[in-house]
Design a protein around this motif. Structure first.
Motif, PDB file in Angstrom:
ATOM      1  N   GLY A  22       4.226  15.070   1.464  1.00 14.40           N
ATOM      2  CA  GLY A  22       4.161  14.428   0.141  1.00 14.40           C
ATOM      3  C   GLY A  22       3.776  12.964   0.302  1.00 14.40           C
ATOM      4  N   ILE A  23       2.696  12.552  -0.388  1.00 16.67           N
ATOM      5  CA  ILE A  23       2.219  11.180  -0.209  1.00 16.67           C
ATOM      6  C   ILE A  23       1.856  10.497  -1.516  1.00 16.67           C
ATOM      7  CG2 ILE A  23       1.368  10.788   2.149  1.00 16.67           C
ATOM      8  CD1 ILE A  23      -0.896  12.471   1.737  1.00 16.67           C
ATOM      9  N   ASP A  24       2.290   9.248  -1.624  1.00 17.13           N
ATOM     10  CA  ASP A  24       1.951   8.431  -2.779  1.00 17.13           C
ATOM     11  C   ASP A  24       0.518   7.908  -2.615  1.00 17.13           C
ATOM     12  OD1 ASP A  24       2.282   7.197  -5.183  1.00 17.13           O
ATOM     13  OD2 ASP A  24       3.487   5.526  -4.416  1.00 17.13           O
ATOM     14  N   LEU A  25      -0.226   7.908  -3.716  1.00 21.30           N
ATOM     15  CA  LEU A  25      -1.655   7.577  -3.644  1.00 21.30           C
ATOM     16  C   LEU A  25      -1.969   6.164  -4.134  1.00 21.30           C
ATOM     17  CD1 LEU A  25      -3.188  10.946  -4.931  1.00 21.30           C
ATOM     18  CD2 LEU A  25      -2.847  10.183  -2.558  1.00 21.30           C
ATOM     19  N   ARG A  26      -3.119   5.657  -3.693  1.00 23.50           N
ATOM     20  CA  ARG A  26      -3.647   4.375  -4.177  1.00 23.50           C
ATOM     21  C   ARG A  26      -4.012   4.528  -5.648  1.00 23.50           C
ATOM     22  NH1 ARG A  26      -7.489   3.449   1.180  1.00 23.50           N
ATOM     23  NH2 ARG A  26      -5.708   3.550   2.605  1.00 23.50           N
ATOM     24  N   LYS A  27      -3.747   3.496  -6.406  1.00 23.39           N
ATOM     25  CA  LYS A  27      -4.031   3.542  -7.845  1.00 23.39           C
ATOM     26  C   LYS A  27      -3.985   2.144  -8.388  1.00 23.39           C
ATOM     27  CE  LYS A  27      -0.363   6.118  -8.254  1.00 23.39           C
ATOM     28  NZ  LYS A  27       0.161   5.976  -6.856  1.00 23.39           N
ATOM     29  N   ASP A  28      -4.093   1.994  -9.691  1.00 20.37           N
ATOM     30  CA  ASP A  28      -4.015   0.704 -10.361  1.00 20.37           C
ATOM     31  C   ASP A  28      -2.830  -0.114  -9.825  1.00 20.37           C
ATOM     32  OD1 ASP A  28      -4.533  -1.205 -12.497  1.00 20.37           O
ATOM     33  OD2 ASP A  28      -2.641  -0.471 -13.325  1.00 20.37           O
ATOM     34  N   LYS A  53       0.178   3.248   0.642  1.00 19.85           N
ATOM     35  CA  LYS A  53      -0.415   4.158  -0.329  1.00 19.85           C
ATOM     36  C   LYS A  53      -1.672   4.761   0.293  1.00 19.85           C
ATOM     37  CE  LYS A  53       2.963   2.782  -2.772  1.00 19.85           C
ATOM     38  NZ  LYS A  53       4.193   3.596  -2.660  1.00 19.85           N
ATOM     39  N   TYR A  54      -1.801   6.068   0.144  1.00 23.08           N
ATOM     40  CA  TYR A  54      -2.852   6.817   0.831  1.00 23.08           C
ATOM     41  C   TYR A  54      -3.991   7.199  -0.105  1.00 23.08           C
ATOM     42  CZ  TYR A  54      -0.274   7.592   5.208  1.00 23.08           C
ATOM     43  OH  TYR A  54       0.355   7.437   6.423  1.00 23.08           O
ATOM     44  N   ASP A  55      -5.125   7.551   0.488  1.00 25.90           N
ATOM     45  CA  ASP A  55      -6.124   8.333  -0.213  1.00 25.90           C
ATOM     46  C   ASP A  55      -6.376   9.561   0.667  1.00 25.90           C
ATOM     47  OD1 ASP A  55      -7.720   7.390   1.838  1.00 25.90           O
ATOM     48  OD2 ASP A  55      -8.957   6.115   0.562  1.00 25.90           O
ATOM     49  N   ARG A  56      -7.214  10.454   0.178  1.00 21.18           N
ATOM     50  CA  ARG A  56      -7.415  11.701   0.905  1.00 21.18           C
ATOM     51  C   ARG A  56      -7.987  11.456   2.307  1.00 21.18           C
ATOM     52  NH1 ARG A  56      -9.700  17.365  -1.370  1.00 21.18           N
ATOM     53  NH2 ARG A  56      -9.886  18.387   0.635  1.00 21.18           N
ATOM     54  N   ASP A  57      -8.881  10.476   2.411  1.00 20.35           N
ATOM     55  CA  ASP A  57      -9.490  10.172   3.710  1.00 20.35           C
ATOM     56  C   ASP A  57      -8.450   9.732   4.731  1.00 20.35           C
ATOM     57  OD1 ASP A  57     -12.005  10.859   2.932  1.00 20.35           O
ATOM     58  OD2 ASP A  57     -12.739   8.800   2.664  1.00 20.35           O
ATOM     59  N   LEU A  58      -7.541   8.858   4.303  1.00 16.61           N
ATOM     60  CA  LEU A  58      -6.517   8.389   5.247  1.00 16.61           C
ATOM     61  C   LEU A  58      -5.572   9.534   5.636  1.00 16.61           C
ATOM     62  CD1 LEU A  58      -5.155   6.166   6.901  1.00 16.61           C
ATOM     63  CD2 LEU A  58      -3.839   5.511   4.857  1.00 16.61           C
ATOM     64  N   ALA A  59      -5.213  10.360   4.651  1.00 14.53           N
ATOM     65  CA  ALA A  59      -4.332  11.502   4.942  1.00 14.53           C
ATOM     66  C   ALA A  59      -5.012  12.433   5.949  1.00 14.53           C
ATOM     67  CB  ALA A  59      -4.000  12.257   3.656  1.00 14.53           C
ATOM     68  N   ASN A  60      -6.282  12.714   5.682  1.00 11.50           N
ATOM     69  CA  ASN A  60      -7.059  13.584   6.554  1.00 11.50           C
ATOM     70  C   ASN A  60      -7.122  13.012   7.970  1.00 11.50           C
ATOM     71  OD1 ASN A  60      -8.893  15.951   6.675  1.00 11.50           O
ATOM     72  ND2 ASN A  60     -10.319  14.361   7.345  1.00 11.50           N
ATOM     73  N   ASP A  61      -7.329  11.701   8.043  1.00 16.04           N
ATOM     74  CA  ASP A  61      -7.429  11.001   9.324  1.00 16.04           C
ATOM     75  C   ASP A  61      -6.116  11.066  10.105  1.00 16.04           C
ATOM     76  OD1 ASP A  61      -8.986   9.153  11.011  1.00 16.04           O
ATOM     77  OD2 ASP A  61      -7.386   7.732  10.473  1.00 16.04           O
ATOM     78  N   VAL A  62      -4.990  10.773   9.422  1.00 17.51           N
ATOM     79  CA  VAL A  62      -3.675  10.802  10.086  1.00 17.51           C
ATOM     80  C   VAL A  62      -3.378  12.219  10.588  1.00 17.51           C
ATOM     81  CG1 VAL A  62      -1.181  10.647   9.652  1.00 17.51           C
ATOM     82  CG2 VAL A  62      -2.695   8.781   8.922  1.00 17.51           C
ATOM     83  N   ILE A  94       6.709   8.970   4.550  1.00 18.18           N
ATOM     84  CA  ILE A  94       5.688   8.630   5.560  1.00 18.18           C
ATOM     85  C   ILE A  94       5.111   7.230   5.299  1.00 18.18           C
ATOM     86  CG2 ILE A  94       3.711   9.661   4.304  1.00 18.18           C
ATOM     87  CD1 ILE A  94       4.193  10.248   8.006  1.00 18.18           C
ATOM     88  N   GLY A  95       5.152   6.791   4.015  1.00 18.32           N
ATOM     89  CA  GLY A  95       4.628   5.472   3.640  1.00 18.32           C
ATOM     90  C   GLY A  95       5.394   4.308   4.233  1.00 18.32           C
ATOM     91  N   ASN A  96       6.598   4.562   4.724  1.00 15.06           N
ATOM     92  CA  ASN A  96       7.422   3.496   5.305  1.00 15.06           C
ATOM     93  C   ASN A  96       6.932   3.025   6.675  1.00 15.06           C
ATOM     94  OD1 ASN A  96      10.899   3.890   4.190  1.00 15.06           O
ATOM     95  ND2 ASN A  96       9.145   2.924   3.242  1.00 15.06           N
ATOM     96  N   VAL A  97       5.998   3.752   7.265  1.00 20.50           N
ATOM     97  CA  VAL A  97       5.491   3.357   8.581  1.00 20.50           C
ATOM     98  C   VAL A  97       3.974   3.147   8.522  1.00 20.50           C
ATOM     99  CG1 VAL A  97       7.366   4.536   9.802  1.00 20.50           C
ATOM    100  CG2 VAL A  97       5.208   5.743   9.426  1.00 20.50           C
ATOM    101  N   THR A  98       3.461   2.390   9.474  1.00 17.96           N
ATOM    102  CA  THR A  98       2.014   2.148   9.528  1.00 17.96           C
ATOM    103  C   THR A  98       1.302   3.475   9.792  1.00 17.96           C
ATOM    104  OG1 THR A  98       2.008   1.840  11.920  1.00 17.96           O
ATOM    105  CG2 THR A  98       2.400  -0.137  10.560  1.00 17.96           C
ATOM    106  N   PRO A  99       0.025   3.577   9.440  1.00 17.61           N
ATOM    107  CA  PRO A  99      -0.709   4.807   9.734  1.00 17.61           C
ATOM    108  C   PRO A  99      -0.642   5.197  11.222  1.00 17.61           C
ATOM    109  CG  PRO A  99      -1.922   3.530   8.133  1.00 17.61           C
ATOM    110  CD  PRO A  99      -0.759   2.673   8.553  1.00 17.61           C
TER     111      PRO A  99
END
Ligand code: AVJ
Length: 313
Positions: free
Chosen positions: A185-191, A278-287, A157-162
């Motif tokens: 399955g989503i990769d998250l924002r991190k360092d 890279k997602y966070d919970r808010d963006l996942a929830n929003d999408v 899912i990360g290959n496309v814009t939100p």
């Protein structure tokens, strides 16, 4: 398994992408036989954490997910080799006495047939009905027992814009009946350093994978890219929360792509080959919400590397 790209489609995608600013080529053209092999190698690299993190989550949470969704059918988008899926299938077959149905969806019919045969062999009680379709388009599923768990793993899912992710998840939602679940399955924002290392591995496999796209175009369309004259670059864009993979011309390059056009690249000119959001919970929830789904469970590892989002209508 030989991969055959639609040449007319590829020419069209290139005419479009290479006339844009920045120039870009869609990431689906990474994956010929060699590209799929290189990606497989990437998933085993020490720096590439997403595959391992996701597998760990599936091992830890499959039972919970299956207990919640109680699926009789597993629909998997972009099924690939169905490797991580086995964790879900094992759990399903343990809890569904009447037998389970597996609908792998993939563009490559040959690949699907091969992995279907393998799975039927491994799981004699599993009904496997491969669906050859491009999951980014609207397609219908064959009749199957309800409820179904629809899975889209690997952070593809990360290959496309939100916004495009909303379009994609909305089309999943259209195929969902009440009582069905969707596992993403989503990769998250991190360092940032950790993310950039995953796309700039010390063995240069990702660089090879990136350059392979030019070889794919050469062999499909008879183009004359000098792939070794393009440098790999993968930089995290902190404002967009995404990795941007580029191929940067080393010295001036002239390229002829039959049916597409003639192109010159000055030293340092580049092509955008992939974005990986890279997602966070808010963006996942929003999408999910914008796609008409409700986030029911959010599974993540202690380090917050990766997440499995379980949602339903
Ligand atoms: C298959 C899209 C999830 O974005 O991490 C890996 C592809 N590109 N290394 C990703 C990829 C470079 C991968 N996805």
């Amino acid at each position: 398994m030989p991969v055959t790209f639609d040449r007319a489609r590829m020419a069209r995608d290139l005419r479009e992408g290479l006339s844009e600013q920045p120039r870009r080529i869609p990431p689906k053209y990474f994956y010929d036989e060699q590209g799929s092999r290189l990606f497989d190698e990437i998933t085993r690299l020490p720096e590439y954490y997403p595959t391992r993190a996701e597998r760990g989550l599936l091992i830890r949470w499959s039972r919970t997910i299956i207990e919640m969704a109680k699926p009789r059918t597993l629909v998997e988008l972009g099924a690939g080799s169905a490797d991580k899926t086995r964790t879900l299938l094992d759990e399903m077959l343990r809890t569904v006495p009447e037998g389970a149905t597996y609908l792998p969806v993939d563009v490559s019919a040959g690949f699907l047939a091969q992995s279907a045969a393998q799975l039927r062999d491994e799981y004699p009680s599993l009904r496997v009905s491969p669906v050859a379709a491009d999951f980014s388009t609207h397609f219908a599923l064959p009749a199957h027992p309800a409820p179904a768990l629809h899975a889209f793993l690997g952070s593809t899912i990360g290959n496309v814009t939100p916004d495009d992710a909303v379009a994609l998840v909305s089309s999943v939602r259209e195929r969902m009946e009440p009582g069905d679940y969707f596992l993403l399955g989503i990769d998250l924002r991190k360092d940032v350093t950790l993310i950039e290392k995953a796309y700039n591995d010390s063995r240069g496999v990702t660089a090879q994978f990136n350059r392979n796209m030019l070889s794919v175009i050469n062999s499909c369309l008879g183009a004359n890219f000098n792939a070794s004259a393009f440098d790999h670059s993968a930089i995290y864009n902190e404002r967009e929360h995404r990795i941007e993979m580029r191929l940067i011309a080393r010295g001036r390059q002239s390229v002829v792509i039959p049916d597409v056009g003639d192109f010159t690249f000055a030293d340092g000119d580049w092509i955008l080959t992939e974005v990986s959001y890279k997602y966070d919970r808010d963006l996942a929830n929003d999408v999910l919400a914008r796609s008409g789904l409700v986030l029911r469970e959010w599974f993540t590892d202690d380090a917050g590397l990766f997440a499995l989002a379980l949602s339903s209508r």
